[in-house]
Design a protein around this motif. Structure first.
Motif, PDB file in Angstrom:
ATOM      1  N   ASN A 132       0.844  -1.190   0.000  1.00 48.19           N
ATOM      2  CA  ASN A 132       0.000   0.000   0.000  1.00 48.19           C
ATOM      3  C   ASN A 132       0.885   1.248   0.000  1.00 48.19           C
ATOM      4  OD1 ASN A 132       0.483   1.007   2.825  1.00 48.19           O
ATOM      5  ND2 ASN A 132      -0.423  -0.968   3.389  1.00 48.19           N
ATOM      6  N   PRO A 133       0.317   2.432  -0.258  1.00 49.16           N
ATOM      7  CA  PRO A 133       1.131   3.645  -0.365  1.00 49.16           C
ATOM      8  C   PRO A 133       1.941   3.985   0.884  1.00 49.16           C
ATOM      9  CG  PRO A 133      -1.015   4.017  -1.368  1.00 49.16           C
ATOM     10  CD  PRO A 133      -1.088   2.680  -0.682  1.00 49.16           C
ATOM     11  N   VAL A 134       1.428   3.662   2.080  1.00 47.97           N
ATOM     12  CA  VAL A 134       2.163   3.986   3.303  1.00 47.97           C
ATOM     13  C   VAL A 134       3.411   3.115   3.431  1.00 47.97           C
ATOM     14  CG1 VAL A 134       2.083   3.877   5.819  1.00 47.97           C
ATOM     15  CG2 VAL A 134       0.192   4.907   4.569  1.00 47.97           C
ATOM     16  N   SER A 205      -3.148   4.106  16.485  1.00 45.62           N
ATOM     17  CA  SER A 205      -3.145   3.952  15.027  1.00 45.62           C
ATOM     18  C   SER A 205      -3.908   5.055  14.295  1.00 45.62           C
ATOM     19  CB  SER A 205      -3.708   2.579  14.642  1.00 45.62           C
ATOM     20  OG  SER A 205      -2.848   1.548  15.071  1.00 45.62           O
ATOM     21  N   PRO A 206      -5.129   5.417  14.705  1.00 47.36           N
ATOM     22  CA  PRO A 206      -5.827   6.490  13.981  1.00 47.36           C
ATOM     23  C   PRO A 206      -5.082   7.830  13.970  1.00 47.36           C
ATOM     24  CG  PRO A 206      -7.383   5.190  15.225  1.00 47.36           C
ATOM     25  CD  PRO A 206      -6.020   4.748  15.665  1.00 47.36           C
ATOM     26  N   PRO A 207      -4.501   8.308  15.108  1.00 51.38           N
ATOM     27  CA  PRO A 207      -3.742   9.560  15.004  1.00 51.38           C
ATOM     28  C   PRO A 207      -2.515   9.451  14.116  1.00 51.38           C
ATOM     29  CG  PRO A 207      -3.787   8.748  17.289  1.00 51.38           C
ATOM     30  CD  PRO A 207      -4.673   7.872  16.492  1.00 51.38           C
ATOM     31  N   ARG A 208      -1.976   8.251  13.991  1.00 51.53           N
ATOM     32  CA  ARG A 208      -0.852   8.060  13.069  1.00 51.53           C
ATOM     33  C   ARG A 208      -1.309   8.329  11.628  1.00 51.53           C
ATOM     34  NH1 ARG A 208       2.075   2.313  11.771  1.00 51.53           N
ATOM     35  NH2 ARG A 208       3.989   3.156  10.869  1.00 51.53           N
ATOM     36  N   LEU A 209      -2.479   7.806  11.258  1.00 52.50           N
ATOM     37  CA  LEU A 209      -3.014   8.066   9.926  1.00 52.50           C
ATOM     38  C   LEU A 209      -3.372   9.545   9.768  1.00 52.50           C
ATOM     39  CD1 LEU A 209      -5.348   4.966   9.405  1.00 52.50           C
ATOM     40  CD2 LEU A 209      -2.920   5.192   8.911  1.00 52.50           C
ATOM     41  N   HIS A 210      -3.911  10.143  10.830  1.00 51.60           N
ATOM     42  CA  HIS A 210      -4.259  11.561  10.823  1.00 51.60           C
ATOM     43  C   HIS A 210      -3.019  12.400  10.510  1.00 51.60           C
ATOM     44  CE1 HIS A 210      -5.288  15.514  12.473  1.00 51.60           C
ATOM     45  NE2 HIS A 210      -6.570  15.166  12.475  1.00 51.60           N
ATOM     46  N   HIS A 211      -1.896  12.052  11.122  1.00 49.56           N
ATOM     47  CA  HIS A 211      -0.652  12.794  10.883  1.00 49.56           C
ATOM     48  C   HIS A 211      -0.237  12.700   9.419  1.00 49.56           C
ATOM     49  CE1 HIS A 211       3.743  13.263  10.632  1.00 49.56           C
ATOM     50  NE2 HIS A 211       3.606  14.133  11.623  1.00 49.56           N
ATOM     51  N   THR A 212      -0.349  11.518   8.831  1.00 52.47           N
ATOM     52  CA  THR A 212       0.029  11.364   7.421  1.00 52.47           C
ATOM     53  C   THR A 212      -0.887  12.175   6.525  1.00 52.47           C
ATOM     54  OG1 THR A 212       0.925   9.160   7.849  1.00 52.47           O
ATOM     55  CG2 THR A 212       0.389   9.699   5.567  1.00 52.47           C
ATOM     56  N   ILE A 213      -2.182  12.195   6.828  1.00 51.47           N
ATOM     57  CA  ILE A 213      -3.124  12.994   6.045  1.00 51.47           C
ATOM     58  C   ILE A 213      -2.781  14.478   6.143  1.00 51.47           C
ATOM     59  CG2 ILE A 213      -5.550  13.744   5.946  1.00 51.47           C
ATOM     60  CD1 ILE A 213      -6.215  10.815   6.901  1.00 51.47           C
ATOM     61  N   ALA A 214      -2.398  14.928   7.335  1.00 51.16           N
ATOM     62  CA  ALA A 214      -2.125  16.344   7.566  1.00 51.16           C
ATOM     63  C   ALA A 214      -0.779  16.786   7.006  1.00 51.16           C
ATOM     64  CB  ALA A 214      -2.189  16.642   9.063  1.00 51.16           C
ATOM     65  N   THR A 215       0.218  15.888   7.016  1.00 49.78           N
ATOM     66  CA  THR A 215       1.584  16.303   6.687  1.00 49.78           C
ATOM     67  C   THR A 215       2.203  15.572   5.493  1.00 49.78           C
ATOM     68  OG1 THR A 215       2.682  14.643   8.085  1.00 49.78           O
ATOM     69  CG2 THR A 215       1.960  16.696   9.155  1.00 49.78           C
ATOM     70  N   ALA A 224       3.164   9.093  17.093  1.00 46.31           N
ATOM     71  CA  ALA A 224       1.758   9.468  16.932  1.00 46.31           C
ATOM     72  C   ALA A 224       1.133   9.833  18.267  1.00 46.31           C
ATOM     73  CB  ALA A 224       0.985   8.326  16.283  1.00 46.31           C
ATOM     74  N   ALA A 225       1.601   9.218  19.354  1.00 49.78           N
ATOM     75  CA  ALA A 225       1.082   9.576  20.679  1.00 49.78           C
ATOM     76  C   ALA A 225       1.419  11.028  21.003  1.00 49.78           C
ATOM     77  CB  ALA A 225       1.664   8.643  21.735  1.00 49.78           C
ATOM     78  N   GLU A 226       2.670  11.418  20.769  1.00 49.20           N
ATOM     79  CA  GLU A 226       3.068  12.800  21.036  1.00 49.20           C
ATOM     80  C   GLU A 226       2.311  13.764  20.121  1.00 49.20           C
ATOM     81  OE1 GLU A 226       4.884  13.537  23.530  1.00 49.20           O
ATOM     82  OE2 GLU A 226       5.373  11.452  24.034  1.00 49.20           O
ATOM     83  N   TYR A 227       2.133  13.371  18.862  1.00 51.35           N
ATOM     84  CA  TYR A 227       1.370  14.195  17.923  1.00 51.35           C
ATOM     85  C   TYR A 227      -0.064  14.372  18.407  1.00 51.35           C
ATOM     86  CZ  TYR A 227      -1.268  15.273  13.644  1.00 51.35           C
ATOM     87  OH  TYR A 227      -2.116  15.828  12.729  1.00 51.35           O
ATOM     88  N   SER A 275     -11.838  14.907  12.460  1.00 49.11           N
ATOM     89  CA  SER A 275     -10.793  15.897  12.274  1.00 49.11           C
ATOM     90  C   SER A 275     -10.017  15.670  10.977  1.00 49.11           C
ATOM     91  CB  SER A 275      -9.829  15.841  13.481  1.00 49.11           C
ATOM     92  OG  SER A 275      -8.717  16.687  13.273  1.00 49.11           O
ATOM     93  N   ALA A 276      -9.764  14.399  10.653  1.00 47.38           N
ATOM     94  CA  ALA A 276      -9.010  14.096   9.421  1.00 47.38           C
ATOM     95  C   ALA A 276      -9.772  14.547   8.180  1.00 47.38           C
ATOM     96  CB  ALA A 276      -8.723  12.597   9.357  1.00 47.38           C
TER      97      ALA A 276
END
Length: 279
Positions: A132-134, A205-215, A224-227, A275-276
């Motif tokens: 997959n792309p990730v 896991s979801p905030p990790r995907l959120h970070h990729t969508i945002a950045t 991702a926890a710190e993010y 949010s994403a």
């Protein structure tokens, strides 16, 4: 020595796995690349799995596929025995990965049909979520070559233009479904793992995907926890800190009423998805 970038435990596990692979399928595993937490600098001994992408020379017949399925069991036997000896419900140190035809590496990743894959107890023919792309972005930018050319020489196409779409698809598909179950009277659970432990393992896991969508960048679950602590409101901070502590194997307070944890995680996942969508 396989690579100066691999921890000793990872190097030993990969060496054992490839030794079994070369006995079962001599000359067929032409490339082997470590991705996941190892490549992202977040691998933890006794807690993390080892993710890989392997390339295969030539076609695989029925006999070859049966041997590949046997590799999944035999190659991961040491990790399974360690988990059994420690009475653990999970099996850290398992090698999970996808096998792709060497000749197909230059194809766009979403059009690539894997030969096989295995993850945890599951072996699949003709399928592989890891293509997959990730994962391909991590492979291209940070993958550790154990066997074969450097990732930058493979002609990979991670399809960066589809990265946001793919991550949103995961949030609205797998994670939205998971959240719905977490909010029900029968939240997700696994053998020997109560629902609150399964829920805590899902938090990052979801905030990790959120970070990729945002950045556009891929980070580890720990990062991702710190993010998420910086991105989402204080209501979620105790949950995030608890999930991070458990991820790192650090002492962590009991989650209070464990029966409430799946519902809380389900609500958090839905907030991350909403949010994403705005990014």
């Amino acid at each position: 020595m396989l690579s100066p970038m691999l921890a000793n435990e990872v190097e030993r596990a990969v060496s054992r796995y490839l030794a079994v692979a070369d006995r079962l399928l001599p000359g067929r595993i032409s490339g082997f690349y470590v991705v996941g937490s190892v490549a992202l600098g977040a691998w933890r001994a006794g807690r993390s799995d080892i993710d890989f992408v392997a390339t295969v020379a030539g076609d695989l017949g029925e006999r070859d596929l049966r041997r590949l399925a046997l590799l999944h069991k035999a190659g991961n036997a040491p990790a399974a025995w360690r988990a059994l000896a420690r009475a653990r419900p999970d099996v850290p140190g398992t090698l999970n990965g996808v096998f792709v035809a060497e000749r197909d590496l230059g194809r766009p990743v979403t059009s690539l049909r894997p030969l096989a894959s295995h993850s945890g107890p599951s072996f699949k023919r003709g399928r592989g979520f890891e293509a997959n792309p990730v994962v391909w972005k991590v492979l291209l930018e940070k993958g550790v070559a154990v066997r074969g050319p450097a990732p930058g020489e493979l002609g990979l196409d991670p399809e960066p233009g589809r990265l946001r779409e793919w991550n949103l698809g995961q949030l609205h598909g797998h994670f939205a479904t998971w959240a719905g179950r977490a909010l029900s009277a029968r939240p997700p659970r696994k053998p020997l793992q109560p629902a609150h432990q399964v829920a805590l393992a899902t938090v990052l896991s979801p905030p990790r995907l959120h970070h990729t969508i945002a950045t556009g960048e891929v980070i580890s679950k720990e990062a991702a926890a710190e993010y998420a602590l910086d991105t989402f409101g204080p209501r979620w901070h105790p949950l995030l800190r608890l999930a991070l502590a458990r991820r790192l194997g650090l002492p962590a307070p009991a989650p209070g009423d464990a029966r409430r944890v799946p519902r809380l995680v389900g609500e958090f996942v839905l907030e991350v998805i909403a949010s994403a969508d705005e990014k």
